[in-house]
Design an enzyme around this catalytic site. Structure first.
Site, PDB file in Angstrom:
ATOM      1  N   GLU A   1      -5.500  -8.648   0.964  1.00 18.80           N
ATOM      2  CA  GLU A   1      -6.120  -8.340   2.261  1.00 18.80           C
ATOM      3  C   GLU A   1      -7.606  -8.092   2.052  1.00 18.80           C
ATOM      4  O   GLU A   1      -8.003  -7.384   1.128  1.00 18.80           O
ATOM      5  CB  GLU A   1      -5.543  -7.064   2.905  1.00 18.80           C
ATOM      6  CG  GLU A   1      -4.183  -7.215   3.488  1.00 18.80           C
ATOM      7  CD  GLU A   1      -3.655  -5.916   4.121  1.00 18.80           C
ATOM      8  OE1 GLU A   1      -4.463  -5.067   4.570  1.00 18.80           O
ATOM      9  OE2 GLU A   1      -2.421  -5.755   4.137  1.00 18.80           O
TER      10      GLU A   1
ATOM     11  N   GLU B   1       0.791  -1.228   0.000  1.00 18.34           N
ATOM     12  CA  GLU B   1       0.000   0.000   0.000  1.00 18.34           C
ATOM     13  C   GLU B   1       0.829   1.286   0.000  1.00 18.34           C
ATOM     14  O   GLU B   1       0.799   2.077   0.960  1.00 18.34           O
ATOM     15  CB  GLU B   1      -0.954   0.015   1.202  1.00 18.34           C
ATOM     16  CG  GLU B   1      -1.888  -1.192   1.247  1.00 18.34           C
ATOM     17  CD  GLU B   1      -2.968  -1.083   2.313  1.00 18.34           C
ATOM     18  OE1 GLU B   1      -2.855  -0.221   3.196  1.00 18.34           O
ATOM     19  OE2 GLU B   1      -3.933  -1.855   2.260  1.00 18.34           O
TER      20      GLU B   1
HETATM   21  C1  FCB Z   1      -4.510  -2.118   5.589  1.00 17.46           C
HETATM   22  C2  FCB Z   1      -3.144  -2.451   6.115  1.00 17.46           C
HETATM   23  C3  FCB Z   1      -3.136  -3.461   7.228  1.00 17.46           C
HETATM   24  C4  FCB Z   1      -4.279  -3.262   8.181  1.00 17.46           C
HETATM   25  C5  FCB Z   1      -5.580  -3.133   7.439  1.00 17.46           C
HETATM   26  C6  FCB Z   1      -6.775  -2.970   8.316  1.00 17.46           C
HETATM   27  O1  FCB Z   1      -4.495  -0.855   5.008  1.00 17.46           O
HETATM   28  O2  FCB Z   1      -2.326  -2.934   5.068  1.00 17.46           O
HETATM   29  O3  FCB Z   1      -1.884  -3.386   7.861  1.00 17.46           O
HETATM   30  O4  FCB Z   1      -4.027  -2.205   9.003  1.00 17.46           O
HETATM   31  O5  FCB Z   1      -5.523  -2.054   6.557  1.00 17.46           O
END
Ligand code: FCB
Length: 490
Positions: free
Chosen positions: A384, A204
């Site tokens: 994620e 990110e």
């Molecule tokens: C993302 C991050 C991760 C976590 C989630 C909720 O942006 O990569 O580390 O904090 O959000």
């Protein structure tokens, strides 16, 4: 053939034998959830990757042990008011001392992949020069432990914990950091490239650049758009240089990057809101995707940035645009853009998580379809996806039906995209454990597994039992690894 087999058969088949999950026949591992999980699992090919994810600073703890250097997050957490509950990742989930237990926990979920990051200051305390062997030994044990249990290690090199020593000479604002990162990447690849299922350079970069250097709410806590955009350019450049450096090591692990993305919807149909949404789309999605996959930044965004646009040296854009073996997408919610007062999803009656993020699963399929339409993509992973809820441990159980619904609906949205031809190969739940949620400290729980921070006791939530039932229906036997020649442009 859309699904070339890319199974990599090291290690034994996962036996779902851990006592921790033996109480799986309790309530929401019940028949309804199991049959729903079965129908959902059938929408995916048998070689799909199902995993869980964490990151170093959020779980490891042991911040001052075995030679680890300070990171910008250690420093940021010392700033009064920076973290809502005044906490830090100093101890976190104590994962550093509990990898035996935690690897057992991962294996007991029946997943075939674990995504985690290396803490750069643990393996190179000053971000340049000396390597810290003790730090590397930790990741060595982790990787071997995973492979022994049939779980493929998906590595991330940078999940936000820059060595503080580098910050003192400008951090990501300083172009020299780019070269430091490439050296670090090459060393990790030299040691672990043969065993890693994949290596992602950054997690990110938008968050690092914007929340860390423009909004100032994440480390290192700066507040300048100009700095943030230069940082974003350096992050992307460091990705390109790192990919080159890792490939020069003849690393066999597939290489990629992980981006946070959300469809940007205009709050209203007014021309102003539509224009704002288009610009926000440019700043969050096209800035990164265009640079990585087309070798240019979007014109409309450069025009908007004007004097805050980054300095770009000749050759930079070609360096950024390296062939990718995969692209990771982190998806949590959609974003609404408008010129009016910020929209409050909580007040709007929409379903939201404990982060205040709208539950919007259709955004995931929409996003994946849009990326496919606009770019020539390598294979995708949802690296994620997950949700924070106000979980309570009552009589040894966490009844988190809302998280199960969240996961179910998002996996279904991913299946919709897959059925419409998007080449998505895997999915990782954020997160394995409740952990240090950055500026929110420990107040937000994203885990499949509940962590009692006072005792460090781990208790699988109902969602963990659901995911285990799902993975077992999906047939996750053995670690999955993307074959290196599956990517485009290699
Ligand atoms: C993302 C991050 C991760 C976590 C989630 C909720 O942006 O990569 O580390 O904090 O959000």
């Amino acid at each position: 053939m859309p699904w070339p087999p890319h199974q990599h058969s090291t290690g034994p088949t996962i036996a779902v034998n851990d006592i921790m999950l033996m109480k799986s026949d309790e309530p929401s591992g019940n028949a309804v959830f199991r049959s729903e999980a079965g129908a959902l699992a059938e929408r995916f090919p048998p070689n799909f990757v199902w995993g869980v994810a964490t990151s170093a600073y959020q779980v490891e703890g042991a911040a001052h042990e075995d030679g680890r250097g300070d990171s910008i997050w250690d420093e940021f957490c010392r700033r009064p008011g920076a973290i809502k509950d005044g906490s830090s990742g100093e101890r976190a989930c104590d994962h550093y001392h509990r990898i035996g237990e935690d690897v057992g926990l991962i294996a007991s979920l029946g997943v075939n992949a674990y995504r985690f990051s290396l803490a750069w200051p643990r393996v190179q305390p000053l971000g340049a020069g000396e390597w810290n062997e003790k730090g590397f030994e930790f990741y060595d044990r982790l990787i071997d432990g995973l492979l022994e249990r049939g779980v493929a290690p998906y590595l991330t090199l940078y999940h936000w914990d820059l060595p503080q020593a580098l910050q003192e000479s400008g951090g990501w604002m300083n172009r020299d950091t780019v070269g430091r990162f490439a050296d670090y990447a090459a060393e990790v690849a030299r040691r672990f490239g043969g065993r890693a299922a994949s290596i992602a350079t950054h997690n990110e970069p938008w968050v690092v650049a914007i929340l860390g250097h423009e909004a100032g709410i994440f480390a290192p806590g700066l507040k300048s758009q100009k700095v943030a955009m230069q940082v974003s350019h350096h992050l992307l450049l460091s990705h390109g240089l790192a990919v080159q450096a890792v490939r020069a090591q003849r690393c066999t692990a597939p290489l990629g990057i992980v981006l946070n993305q959300a469809p940007i919807h205009a709050a209203t149909d007014s021309p102003e809101d539509l224009a704002k949404a288009r610009l926000d789309d440019g700043l969050t999605i096209r800035w990164y995707m265009d640079a990585l996959l087309r070798g240019s930044y979007p014109e409309d965004v450069l025009e908007f940035l004007d004097e805050d646009a980054p300095q770009i040296a000749p050759g930079d854009m070609a360096t950024i645009r390296q062939p990718l073996d995969f692209l990771g997408i982190n998806y949590y919610t959609r974003n609404l853009s408008g010129t009016g007062a910020p929209l409050d999803p909580i007040g709007s009656g929409k379903e939201v998580t404990d982060m205040g993020w709208e539950v919007f699963p259709a955004g995931l399929s929409e996003l994946l379809m849009r990326l496919k339409a606009d770019y020539r993509l390598p294979p995708l992973y949802v690296t994620e996806n997950g949700a924070a809820y106000r979980d309570r441990l009552v009589d040894g159980r966490v009844a988190d039906a809302d998280r199960i619904r969240y996961l179910h609906s998002h996996i279904a949205a991913m299946a919709d995209a897959l059925e419409r031809g998007v080449d998505v190969r895997g999915y990782f739940v954020w997160s394995l454990l409740d952990n240090f949620e950055w500026a929110d400290g420990y107040a937000k729980r994203f885990g499949l597994v509940f962590v009692d921070y006072a005792t460090q006791r781990r208790t699988p939530k109902d969602s963990a039992l659901w995911y285990r039932a799902f993975c077992s229906r999906a047939g996750t036997a053995g670690p999955r690894r993307l074959a290196i020649n599956d990517g485009v442009g290699r």
